[in-house]
Motif scaffolding. Structure first.
Motif, PDB file in Angstrom:
ATOM      1  N   GLY A 271       6.806  -1.920 -29.852  1.00 29.20           N
ATOM      2  CA  GLY A 271       6.516  -3.275 -30.317  1.00 29.20           C
ATOM      3  C   GLY A 271       6.790  -3.489 -31.800  1.00 29.20           C
ATOM      4  O   GLY A 271       6.599  -4.582 -32.318  1.00 29.20           O
ATOM      5  N   ASP A 272       7.262  -2.445 -32.471  1.00 32.11           N
ATOM      6  CA  ASP A 272       7.582  -2.521 -33.916  1.00 32.11           C
ATOM      7  C   ASP A 272       9.034  -2.977 -34.058  1.00 32.11           C
ATOM      8  O   ASP A 272       9.957  -2.178 -33.992  1.00 32.11           O
ATOM      9  N   HIS A 273       9.229  -4.275 -34.261  1.00 35.74           N
ATOM     10  CA  HIS A 273      10.587  -4.839 -34.184  1.00 35.74           C
ATOM     11  C   HIS A 273      11.483  -4.385 -35.323  1.00 35.74           C
ATOM     12  O   HIS A 273      12.695  -4.241 -35.132  1.00 35.74           O
ATOM     13  N   ALA A 274      10.897  -4.121 -36.496  1.00 35.58           N
ATOM     14  CA  ALA A 274      11.697  -3.596 -37.615  1.00 35.58           C
ATOM     15  C   ALA A 274      12.186  -2.189 -37.280  1.00 35.58           C
ATOM     16  O   ALA A 274      13.351  -1.854 -37.515  1.00 35.58           O
ATOM     17  N   ALA A 275      11.306  -1.378 -36.694  1.00 33.06           N
ATOM     18  CA  ALA A 275      11.666  -0.006 -36.322  1.00 33.06           C
ATOM     19  C   ALA A 275      12.730  -0.015 -35.218  1.00 33.06           C
ATOM     20  O   ALA A 275      13.645   0.809 -35.216  1.00 33.06           O
ATOM     21  N   ILE A 276      12.605  -0.968 -34.285  1.00 32.64           N
ATOM     22  CA  ILE A 276      13.578  -1.082 -33.185  1.00 32.64           C
ATOM     23  C   ILE A 276      14.950  -1.462 -33.742  1.00 32.64           C
ATOM     24  O   ILE A 276      15.969  -0.879 -33.370  1.00 32.64           O
ATOM     25  N   ARG A 277      14.956  -2.420 -34.677  1.00 32.78           N
ATOM     26  CA  ARG A 277      16.215  -2.836 -35.288  1.00 32.78           C
ATOM     27  C   ARG A 277      16.882  -1.655 -35.999  1.00 32.78           C
ATOM     28  O   ARG A 277      18.084  -1.429 -35.883  1.00 32.78           O
ATOM     29  N   ARG A 278      16.045  -0.882 -36.744  1.00 31.60           N
ATOM     30  CA  ARG A 278      16.569   0.300 -37.440  1.00 31.60           C
ATOM     31  C   ARG A 278      17.129   1.323 -36.469  1.00 31.60           C
ATOM     32  O   ARG A 278      18.201   1.870 -36.683  1.00 31.60           O
ATOM     33  N   TRP A 279      16.405   1.583 -35.364  1.00 27.17           N
ATOM     34  CA  TRP A 279      16.846   2.565 -34.368  1.00 27.17           C
ATOM     35  C   TRP A 279      18.185   2.145 -33.756  1.00 27.17           C
ATOM     36  O   TRP A 279      19.101   2.941 -33.615  1.00 27.17           O
ATOM     37  N   ARG A 280      18.287   0.861 -33.426  1.00 30.80           N
ATOM     38  CA  ARG A 280      19.536   0.375 -32.813  1.00 30.80           C
ATOM     39  C   ARG A 280      20.711   0.509 -33.774  1.00 30.80           C
ATOM     40  O   ARG A 280      21.799   0.936 -33.383  1.00 30.80           O
ATOM     41  N   ARG A 281      20.465   0.165 -35.022  1.00 30.26           N
ATOM     42  CA  ARG A 281      21.525   0.288 -36.034  1.00 30.26           C
ATOM     43  C   ARG A 281      21.952   1.755 -36.167  1.00 30.26           C
ATOM     44  O   ARG A 281      23.134   2.072 -36.246  1.00 30.26           O
ATOM     45  N   GLN A 282      20.956   2.655 -36.194  1.00 27.98           N
ATOM     46  CA  GLN A 282      21.244   4.083 -36.317  1.00 27.98           C
ATOM     47  C   GLN A 282      22.040   4.600 -35.118  1.00 27.98           C
ATOM     48  O   GLN A 282      22.965   5.391 -35.280  1.00 27.98           O
ATOM     49  N   GLN A 283      21.688   4.141 -33.918  1.00 28.65           N
ATOM     50  CA  GLN A 283      22.424   4.544 -32.721  1.00 28.65           C
ATOM     51  C   GLN A 283      23.867   4.042 -32.768  1.00 28.65           C
ATOM     52  O   GLN A 283      24.797   4.753 -32.383  1.00 28.65           O
ATOM     53  N   SER A 284      24.050   2.793 -33.229  1.00 27.74           N
ATOM     54  CA  SER A 284      25.408   2.246 -33.373  1.00 27.74           C
ATOM     55  C   SER A 284      26.231   3.103 -34.334  1.00 27.74           C
ATOM     56  O   SER A 284      27.369   3.463 -34.049  1.00 27.74           O
ATOM     57  N   LEU A 285      25.625   3.430 -35.472  1.00 23.25           N
ATOM     58  CA  LEU A 285      26.310   4.248 -36.477  1.00 23.25           C
ATOM     59  C   LEU A 285      26.610   5.634 -35.915  1.00 23.25           C
ATOM     60  O   LEU A 285      27.732   6.143 -36.049  1.00 23.25           O
ATOM     61  N   GLY A 286      25.618   6.247 -35.272  1.00 22.34           N
ATOM     62  CA  GLY A 286      25.756   7.604 -34.753  1.00 22.34           C
ATOM     63  C   GLY A 286      26.792   7.691 -33.646  1.00 22.34           C
ATOM     64  O   GLY A 286      27.622   8.608 -33.616  1.00 22.34           O
ATOM     65  N   ARG A 287      26.765   6.717 -32.735  1.00 23.20           N
ATOM     66  CA  ARG A 287      27.731   6.741 -31.647  1.00 23.20           C
ATOM     67  C   ARG A 287      29.154   6.501 -32.144  1.00 23.20           C
ATOM     68  O   ARG A 287      30.113   7.056 -31.621  1.00 23.20           O
ATOM     69  N   THR A 288      29.279   5.665 -33.186  1.00 22.27           N
ATOM     70  CA  THR A 288      30.603   5.425 -33.762  1.00 22.27           C
ATOM     71  C   THR A 288      31.084   6.709 -34.437  1.00 22.27           C
ATOM     72  O   THR A 288      32.265   7.082 -34.300  1.00 22.27           O
ATOM     73  N   TRP A 289      30.178   7.402 -35.119  1.00 21.59           N
ATOM     74  CA  TRP A 289      30.521   8.692 -35.755  1.00 21.59           C
ATOM     75  C   TRP A 289      30.976   9.711 -34.708  1.00 21.59           C
ATOM     76  O   TRP A 289      31.989  10.396 -34.890  1.00 21.59           O
ATOM     77  N   LEU A 290      30.261   9.769 -33.571  1.00 26.34           N
ATOM     78  CA  LEU A 290      30.581  10.740 -32.521  1.00 26.34           C
ATOM     79  C   LEU A 290      31.865  10.387 -31.767  1.00 26.34           C
ATOM     80  O   LEU A 290      32.685  11.251 -31.489  1.00 26.34           O
ATOM     81  N   ARG A 291      31.999   9.095 -31.427  1.00 29.39           N
ATOM     82  CA  ARG A 291      33.050   8.720 -30.471  1.00 29.39           C
ATOM     83  C   ARG A 291      34.274   8.083 -31.107  1.00 29.39           C
ATOM     84  O   ARG A 291      35.365   8.187 -30.565  1.00 29.39           O
ATOM     85  N   ARG A 292      34.091   7.348 -32.217  1.00 22.44           N
ATOM     86  CA  ARG A 292      35.204   6.627 -32.848  1.00 22.44           C
ATOM     87  C   ARG A 292      35.145   6.740 -34.363  1.00 22.44           C
ATOM     88  O   ARG A 292      34.996   5.747 -35.079  1.00 22.44           O
ATOM     89  N   PRO A 293      35.275   7.992 -34.877  1.00 25.46           N
ATOM     90  CA  PRO A 293      35.240   8.168 -36.337  1.00 25.46           C
ATOM     91  C   PRO A 293      36.305   7.333 -37.054  1.00 25.46           C
ATOM     92  O   PRO A 293      36.130   6.986 -38.224  1.00 25.46           O
ATOM     93  N   ASP A 294      37.376   6.990 -36.346  1.00 27.55           N
ATOM     94  CA  ASP A 294      38.423   6.146 -36.949  1.00 27.55           C
ATOM     95  C   ASP A 294      37.867   4.775 -37.332  1.00 27.55           C
ATOM     96  O   ASP A 294      38.260   4.186 -38.337  1.00 27.55           O
ATOM     97  N   LEU A 295      36.936   4.246 -36.520  1.00 29.94           N
ATOM     98  CA  LEU A 295      36.331   2.945 -36.831  1.00 29.94           C
ATOM     99  C   LEU A 295      35.391   3.052 -38.023  1.00 29.94           C
ATOM    100  O   LEU A 295      35.332   2.164 -38.875  1.00 29.94           O
ATOM    101  N   LEU A 296      34.661   4.142 -38.061  1.00 35.32           N
ATOM    102  CA  LEU A 296      33.654   4.338 -39.107  1.00 35.32           C
ATOM    103  C   LEU A 296      34.297   4.337 -40.492  1.00 35.32           C
ATOM    104  O   LEU A 296      33.759   3.769 -41.437  1.00 35.32           O
ATOM    105  N   ALA A 297      35.479   4.933 -40.582  1.00 32.02           N
ATOM    106  CA  ALA A 297      36.183   5.029 -41.863  1.00 32.02           C
ATOM    107  C   ALA A 297      36.442   3.646 -42.448  1.00 32.02           C
ATOM    108  O   ALA A 297      36.506   3.482 -43.664  1.00 32.02           O
ATOM    109  N   ARG A 298      36.564   2.620 -41.578  1.00 33.25           N
ATOM    110  CA  ARG A 298      36.897   1.282 -42.051  1.00 33.25           C
ATOM    111  C   ARG A 298      35.698   0.328 -42.052  1.00 33.25           C
ATOM    112  O   ARG A 298      35.844  -0.840 -42.382  1.00 33.25           O
ATOM    113  N   ALA A 299      34.506   0.840 -41.664  1.00 27.80           N
ATOM    114  CA  ALA A 299      33.357  -0.059 -41.469  1.00 27.80           C
ATOM    115  C   ALA A 299      32.703  -0.499 -42.785  1.00 27.80           C
ATOM    116  O   ALA A 299      32.079  -1.546 -42.825  1.00 27.80           O
ATOM    117  N   GLY A 300      32.862   0.275 -43.850  1.00 24.18           N
ATOM    118  CA  GLY A 300      32.283  -0.114 -45.143  1.00 24.18           C
ATOM    119  C   GLY A 300      30.763  -0.126 -45.100  1.00 24.18           C
ATOM    120  O   GLY A 300      30.139  -1.176 -45.112  1.00 24.18           O
TER     121      GLY A 300
END
Ligand code: 9WO
Length: 252
Positions: free
Chosen positions: A199-228
């Motif tokens: 129920g902690d919406h700030a924590a949920i937002r942070r977790w989702r952002r972290q998962q997006s970043l982490g999955r991009t790092w794992l699966r599409r490092p080419d995208l991460l290089a350009r994400a800024g």
């Protein structure tokens, strides 16, 4: 927005553009998809749209004349200027940035090839842009056109309901999407990250952002290089990487 599609299979284009979000956009008057068959503009008794290639070899090439006559009819149907896009494996790769650019046009004409493709002189004369949806060969451009119509159609203002807002899309910020979970009778809440039930919406937002970043790092490092990434993003990703390395010991 109006999209005209020149294709030997207009029914397929109409049927696929009638589904889901894009079908709803048409019902709401935000998008109009029209199919045009070059066979209807062939002038000979057999309604030929193809002929043997100069230089020989297997297969057939689409004739310029029926395509030109069909395209002239498309242009005459609406006075607004329309970029003409040919879907082929030789085109530049379609990206979300290109989709956004196309979606901002009042009109778009898509050309679908069959057989070995279109006469090159017709392409040189009439095509503004050649686009590919990926590095594979299909039996024709229709499925690629349906992809463009779907990606462009859902971005029309008012097509998406709040729940599936384009701002939440994977790729809108250059990152992959986070994982999603919903109720499971059989599994209960097993395997669901606890933060999502906190129920902690700030924590949920942070977790989702972290998962997006982490999955991009794992699966599409080419995208991460350009994400800024900003400082907060870099900190979230560093934490993800540290955790991932602890969970996946090298050589283990
Ligand atoms: C067919 C063929 C057969 C033998 C030798 C070479 C050959 N090339 C082709 C070919 O490229 N056919 C294309 C079929 C002609 C244009 C329409 N076709 C198509 C479009 N296939 N794949 C696409 C496509 C379009 C956009 N993004 C990815 C693929």
């Amino acid at each position: 927005m109006r999209i005209d599609v020149v294709t030997l299979f207009p029914d397929f284009i109409r049927d696929s553009a009638a589904l889901g979000v894009v079908g709803r956009a048409q019902e709401r008057g935000l998008l109009a998809v029209h199919g045009w068959n070059p066979r209807d503009y062939a002038t000979d008794a057999y309604r030929r749209v193809d002929d043997r290639p100069f230089g020989g070899g297997p297969g057939m090439v689409m004739l310029a004349e029926p395509l030109s006559a069909c395209l002239a009819a498309v242009r005459a149907a609406d006075p607004a200027a329309a970029p003409v896009v040919y879907l082929s494996p030789q085109g530049a790769r379609l990206t979300q940035a290109k989709v956004r650019q196309l979606a901002a046009q009042p009109r778009l004409v898509l050309l679908c090839g069959r057989y070995e493709g279109l006469d090159e002189r017709f392409i040189a004369r009439e095509v503004d842009e050649e686009l590919s949806i990926g590095d594979y060969v299909l039996s024709g451009g229709e499925l690629a056109a349906a992809v463009v119509i779907d990606a462009v159609g859902r971005l029309q203002e008012g097509a998406l309901n709040h729940a599936d807002s384009a701002l939440q899309d994977s790729f809108e910020d250059g990152l992959l999407d986070c994982p999603h979970f919903t109720r499971s009778e059989a599994e209960g809440t097993g395997g669901v990250p606890a933060v999502l039930m906190s129920g902690d919406h700030a924590a949920i937002r942070r977790w989702r952002r972290q998962q997006s970043l982490g999955r991009t790092w794992l699966r599409r490092p080419d995208l991460l290089a350009r994400a800024g990434l900003d400082r907060a993003d870099r900190a979230l990703l560093e934490q993800f990487i540290t955790q991932w390395r602890a969970d996946h010991p090298a050589g283990g």
